[in-house]
Design an enzyme around this catalytic site. Structure first.
Site, mmCIF file in Angstrom:
data_model
loop_
_atom_site.group_PDB
_atom_site.id
_atom_site.type_symbol
_atom_site.label_atom_id
_atom_site.label_comp_id
_atom_site.label_asym_id
_atom_site.label_seq_id
_atom_site.Cartn_x
_atom_site.Cartn_y
_atom_site.Cartn_z
ATOM 1 N N CYS A 77 0.842 -1.225 0.067
ATOM 2 C CA CYS A 77 -0.008 0.109 0.044
ATOM 3 C C CYS A 77 0.889 1.334 -0.062
ATOM 4 C CB CYS A 77 -0.864 0.046 1.197
ATOM 5 S SG CYS A 77 -1.928 1.515 1.311
ATOM 6 N N CYS A 229 -4.940 6.022 -4.562
ATOM 7 C CA CYS A 229 -4.253 4.618 -4.525
ATOM 8 C C CYS A 229 -2.732 4.862 -4.772
ATOM 9 C CB CYS A 229 -4.845 3.597 -5.244
ATOM 10 S SG CYS A 229 -4.047 2.111 -4.913
HETATM 11 N N1 LIG Z 1 -6.716 -2.258 -1.926
HETATM 12 C C1 LIG Z 1 -5.245 -2.747 -2.404
HETATM 13 C C2 LIG Z 1 -4.224 -2.235 -1.189
HETATM 14 C C3 LIG Z 1 -4.231 -0.804 -0.880
HETATM 15 C C4 LIG Z 1 -3.574 -0.045 -1.921
HETATM 16 C C5 LIG Z 1 -3.319 1.260 -1.217
HETATM 17 N N2 LIG Z 1 -4.563 2.267 -1.146
HETATM 18 C C6 LIG Z 1 -2.347 2.283 -1.844
HETATM 19 O O1 LIG Z 1 -2.097 3.428 -1.713
HETATM 20 O O2 LIG Z 1 -1.447 1.407 -2.699
HETATM 21 C C7 LIG Z 1 -5.023 -4.028 -2.673
HETATM 22 O O3 LIG Z 1 -5.674 -4.984 -2.253
HETATM 23 O O4 LIG Z 1 -4.008 -4.458 -3.474
#
Ligand SMILES: N[C@@H](CCC[C@H](N)C(=O)O)C(=O)O
Length: 314
Positions: A77, A229
């Site tokens: 993340c 993200c």
């Molecule tokens: N939902 C993603 C993990 C989280 C990613 C995050 N928000 C970021 O900033 O990279 C997954 O399940 O891969």
């Protein structure tokens, strides 16, 4: 009573728990239950829980585990890593160190504040893979999906699949597509039982603003729509550098706007090993005092950092 933080990077919000301050570390089942509960019920919710625990790896000040809002585990993340990096930097008074993550020990570094009370960190995003078996994906008639049409996803769009190491699907689109329901529908389809991404995938739609500036909106696996993200914006920056060579984007500072603000990225290609720098805010919005695992009493203290961040991005 233990203290946890509510934090965000570009409006991608998390609760952050340091297991090392607990007399008895929570079990994995307790952590998953806590993630689901906090992200649903406390302070307007969040996108996930970041768990810090000790690392035995040389140079690493801690280990980060990422639990999505639905209780699923993510290997990485990017926005979360900035907030964990800030937490560890404050705790150990260090400016540059490693953080152990599921697949790699990643370099993190304190950056100059973007504005008063807007603290900033840069983190390494790697390892990168395009391989079908790593992402994983199936039934797409290829071993790597790079800038290719997949009519079952959307006619007329091209898609790239990149693990960083969590899985991302990326498409460069126009404003009409961003305004449509396509991202929601595709994200929902590929994160429900489907023949293509058996473990789900984070879906990113990007619009090119200019040669150094993108807008990215992400539908996250285990979360749904998110403000931002970090791994998605990093993977999209790599797809941009690869799929649009005319913009000469390798090693250049890119600005990636998202619904929660913006970050900066730099895509590196060292001896055919791609990796990205992700630079952005690491904001503590609340300090919570509570009892774990079943918190009855909870005391919340709001910091001034989110107001400073909101003022800055305006
Ligand atoms: N939902 C993603 C993990 C989280 C990613 C995050 N928000 C970021 O900033 O990279 C997954 O399940 O891969």
């Amino acid at each position: 009573m233990v203290q946890i933080q509510k934090v965000h990077g570009s409006g991608n919000s998390f609760f952050l728990l340091d297991q090392t301050i607990l007399k008895q570390p929570l079990t994995q089942t307790q952590l998953i239950d806590l993630a689901k509960d906090l992200t649903r019920n406390v302070l307007g919710g969040a996108d996930g829980l970041l768990v810090v625990s000790p690392s035995t790896h040389p140079g690493a000040l801690g280990k980060m585990q990422v639990i999505n809002a639905d209780g699923s585990i993510a290997s990485m993340c990017g926005n979360g890593l900035r907030t964990v990096a800030r937490y560890l930097a404050d705790k150990f008074h260090e400016d540059q160190f490693l953080v152990e993550t599921a697949n790699a020990d990643l370099q993190v570094k304190k950056e100059p504040d973007w504005a008063p009370d807007v603290h900033c960190m840069s983190v390494e995003i790697s390892p990168v893979s395009f391989e079908r078996t790593t992402l994983p994906f199936d039934n797409l008639d290829c071993e790597q999906l790079i800038n290719a049409e997949v009519t079952d996803f959307a006619p007329d769009l091209k898609f790239s699949a990149i693990a960083v190491p969590n899985p991302h699907l990326i498409s460069f689109v126009d404003q009409n597509i961003l305004d449509s329901d396509l991202l929601k529908n595709l994200g929902t389809k590929l994160n429900s039982p489907n023949p293509y991404f058996p473990e789900g995938v984070n879906v990113n739609f990007a619009k090119i603003i200019d040669e150094r500036h993108l807008f990215v909106q992400t539908f996250e696996r285990g979360v749904g729509f998110t403000n931002a993200c970090g791994t998605g914006m990093s993977a999209t920056s790599l797809a941009f550098a690869l799929n649009y060579p005319e913009y000469d984007a390798f090693n250049k500072l890119l600005t990636i706007t998202n619904p929660g603000g913006f970050v900066q990225t730099r895509v590196h290609n060292d001896e055919q090993q791609y990796w990205m720098e992700l630079i952005g805010n690491a904001t503590i919005t609340h300090i919570l005092d509570l009892e774990l695992p079943n918190y009855q009493k909870i005391k919340v203290q709001e910091t001034s950092e989110d107001a400073a961040y909101q003022k800055f991005i305006k």
